[in-house]
Scaffold this motif. Structure first.
Motif, PDB file in Angstrom:
ATOM      1  N   LEU A  24      48.816  31.155  44.718  1.00  0.00           N
ATOM      2  CA  LEU A  24      48.819  29.913  43.954  1.00  0.00           C
ATOM      3  C   LEU A  24      47.800  29.952  42.819  1.00  0.00           C
ATOM      4  O   LEU A  24      47.917  29.207  41.852  1.00  0.00           O
ATOM      5  N   VAL A  25      46.785  30.827  42.974  1.00  0.00           N
ATOM      6  CA  VAL A  25      45.743  30.991  41.954  1.00  0.00           C
ATOM      7  C   VAL A  25      45.865  32.410  41.428  1.00  0.00           C
ATOM      8  O   VAL A  25      45.483  33.371  42.091  1.00  0.00           O
ATOM      9  N   ARG A  26      46.405  32.567  40.233  1.00  0.00           N
ATOM     10  CA  ARG A  26      46.714  33.894  39.705  1.00  0.00           C
ATOM     11  C   ARG A  26      45.458  34.726  39.447  1.00  0.00           C
ATOM     12  O   ARG A  26      45.436  35.924  39.715  1.00  0.00           O
ATOM     13  N   ASP A  27      44.407  34.112  38.913  1.00  0.00           N
ATOM     14  CA  ASP A  27      43.231  34.845  38.455  1.00  0.00           C
ATOM     15  C   ASP A  27      42.331  35.228  39.632  1.00  0.00           C
ATOM     16  O   ASP A  27      41.925  34.367  40.435  1.00  0.00           O
ATOM     17  N   ALA A  28      41.982  36.523  39.733  1.00  0.00           N
ATOM     18  CA  ALA A  28      41.162  37.002  40.854  1.00  0.00           C
ATOM     19  C   ALA A  28      39.766  36.400  40.840  1.00  0.00           C
ATOM     20  O   ALA A  28      39.203  36.091  41.899  1.00  0.00           O
ATOM     21  N   ASP A  29      39.173  36.229  39.658  1.00  0.00           N
ATOM     22  CA  ASP A  29      37.836  35.628  39.583  1.00  0.00           C
ATOM     23  C   ASP A  29      37.861  34.176  40.058  1.00  0.00           C
ATOM     24  O   ASP A  29      36.933  33.715  40.739  1.00  0.00           O
ATOM     25  N   THR A  75      34.449  19.064  43.795  1.00  0.00           N
ATOM     26  CA  THR A  75      34.459  20.131  42.801  1.00  0.00           C
ATOM     27  C   THR A  75      35.472  21.209  43.154  1.00  0.00           C
ATOM     28  O   THR A  75      36.253  21.660  42.307  1.00  0.00           O
ATOM     29  N   GLN A  76      35.477  21.626  44.414  1.00  0.00           N
ATOM     30  CA  GLN A  76      36.420  22.660  44.833  1.00  0.00           C
ATOM     31  C   GLN A  76      37.860  22.189  44.669  1.00  0.00           C
ATOM     32  O   GLN A  76      38.718  22.916  44.149  1.00  0.00           O
ATOM     33  N   SER A  77      38.149  20.968  45.093  1.00  0.00           N
ATOM     34  CA  SER A  77      39.506  20.445  44.984  1.00  0.00           C
ATOM     35  C   SER A  77      39.967  20.355  43.536  1.00  0.00           C
ATOM     36  O   SER A  77      41.110  20.696  43.205  1.00  0.00           O
ATOM     37  N   ASN A  78      39.072  19.931  42.665  1.00  0.00           N
ATOM     38  CA  ASN A  78      39.457  19.788  41.261  1.00  0.00           C
ATOM     39  C   ASN A  78      39.621  21.133  40.570  1.00  0.00           C
ATOM     40  O   ASN A  78      40.470  21.282  39.682  1.00  0.00           O
ATOM     41  N   LEU A  79      38.810  22.120  40.967  1.00  0.00           N
ATOM     42  CA  LEU A  79      39.004  23.458  40.426  1.00  0.00           C
ATOM     43  C   LEU A  79      40.329  24.039  40.899  1.00  0.00           C
ATOM     44  O   LEU A  79      41.065  24.666  40.121  1.00  0.00           O
ATOM     45  N   LEU A  80      40.658  23.843  42.186  1.00  0.00           N
ATOM     46  CA  LEU A  80      41.943  24.326  42.696  1.00  0.00           C
ATOM     47  C   LEU A  80      43.095  23.635  41.977  1.00  0.00           C
ATOM     48  O   LEU A  80      44.088  24.292  41.591  1.00  0.00           O
ATOM     49  N   ARG A  81      42.963  22.346  41.744  1.00  0.00           N
ATOM     50  CA  ARG A  81      44.005  21.615  41.021  1.00  0.00           C
ATOM     51  C   ARG A  81      44.169  22.152  39.597  1.00  0.00           C
ATOM     52  O   ARG A  81      45.280  22.253  39.068  1.00  0.00           O
ATOM     53  N   ARG A  82      43.066  22.521  38.975  1.00  0.00           N
ATOM     54  CA  ARG A  82      43.115  23.035  37.605  1.00  0.00           C
ATOM     55  C   ARG A  82      43.779  24.401  37.551  1.00  0.00           C
ATOM     56  O   ARG A  82      44.526  24.712  36.609  1.00  0.00           O
ATOM     57  N   TRP A  83      43.506  25.262  38.548  1.00  0.00           N
ATOM     58  CA  TRP A  83      43.942  26.660  38.502  1.00  0.00           C
ATOM     59  C   TRP A  83      45.263  26.925  39.214  1.00  0.00           C
ATOM     60  O   TRP A  83      45.897  27.958  38.981  1.00  0.00           O
ATOM     61  N   ALA A  84      45.683  26.047  40.102  1.00  0.00           N
ATOM     62  CA  ALA A  84      46.855  26.331  40.943  1.00  0.00           C
ATOM     63  C   ALA A  84      48.138  26.309  40.106  1.00  0.00           C
ATOM     64  O   ALA A  84      48.296  25.490  39.197  1.00  0.00           O
ATOM     65  N   GLU A  85      49.037  27.216  40.448  1.00  0.00           N
ATOM     66  CA  GLU A  85      50.377  27.281  39.864  1.00  0.00           C
ATOM     67  C   GLU A  85      51.387  27.240  41.009  1.00  0.00           C
ATOM     68  O   GLU A  85      51.505  28.205  41.747  1.00  0.00           O
ATOM     69  N   ASP A  86      52.072  26.114  41.160  1.00  0.00           N
ATOM     70  CA  ASP A  86      53.002  26.024  42.281  1.00  0.00           C
ATOM     71  C   ASP A  86      54.430  26.304  41.831  1.00  0.00           C
ATOM     72  O   ASP A  86      54.658  26.764  40.712  1.00  0.00           O
TER      73      ASP A  86
END
Length: 211
Positions: free
Chosen positions: A164-169, A200-211
């Motif tokens: 769901l999060v493409r970028d490894a970093d 913070t974690q939830s919002n970063l996941l929301r920003r980076w996730a690709e469903d």
């Protein structure tokens, strides 16, 4: 790279093996020398379901990979003098983008000599040889190889994850945040500071996730 205990210690059936080059790309085929379970083997689907199910049941695997799709694994066998030279896994498999490669070790380290999974990175090479039932996850962008087996038999399952999060970093940042949150919660319980970390974690996941 993340190491997990997948619980896939036992593959009950003795399946039928064929030349592993059948599933390799054009370039990888030139450096691949192993055997893999025949796609027509009647035990293959059950083995694949077992491995994928155990991986998805593992919280550390889910944290490390953020899985959207896990491909059916391939099962490989290496006897003496077999190896898999340096290669990078295909970016697209079965129409799916591959973000994370996963190797599940099915033989105990003492059952074979050599046969280390060698992952190449800017920091150098990492040799990985884990107990049966353990898995290692690493970016599919990495060059890697299986060192020659000197003696014994090396059994492993390999699979790939579309994350769901493409970028490894980004996956690493989320993993570190969640690990810290869990550790602090065990020490301190629920606090306003932990609530802020969770936000913070939830919002970063929301920003980076690709469903």
């Amino acid at each position: 790279m993340r190491t997990i205990s997948s619980g896939c210690e036992i593959i009950c059936a003795r399946p039928r093996y064929v030349d592993g080059r059948r599933t390799a790309g054009r370039e990888a085929r030139t450096v691949k020398c192993n055997e893999q379970v025949d796609r027509g083997d009647p035990s293959l689907a059950e083995m694949q379901d077992l491995v994928v199910g155990r991986l998805l049941d593992n919280a550390l695997f889910r944290m490390a990979t953020r899985p959207h799709v896990v491909r059916p694994p391939l099962f490989s066998r290496y006897d003496a003098d077999m190896a898999y030279g340096s290669h990078v896994d295909d970016a697209i498999m079965g129409g799916m983008r591959t973000d994370v490669s996963v190797t599940v070790f099915l033989s105990e380290p003492e059952d074979y000599d050599g046969g280390e999974l060698v992952i190449e990175s800017a920091a150098g090479e990492q040799d990985v040889k884990l107990p049966a039932g353990s898995a290692v996850c690493y970016p599919t962008t990495s060059l890697h190889r299986v060192a020659p087996v000197v003696s014994g038999e090396r059994l492993a399952a390999v699979t790939w994850v579309r994350s769901l999060v493409r970028d490894a970093d980004a996956r690493e940042l989320l993993f570190d945040l969640e690990t810290a949150r869990h550790a602090l919660f065990e020490r301190l319980g629920k606090t306003p500071e932990l609530d802020l970390l969770a936000k913070t974690q939830s919002n970063l996941l929301r920003r980076w996730a690709e469903d």
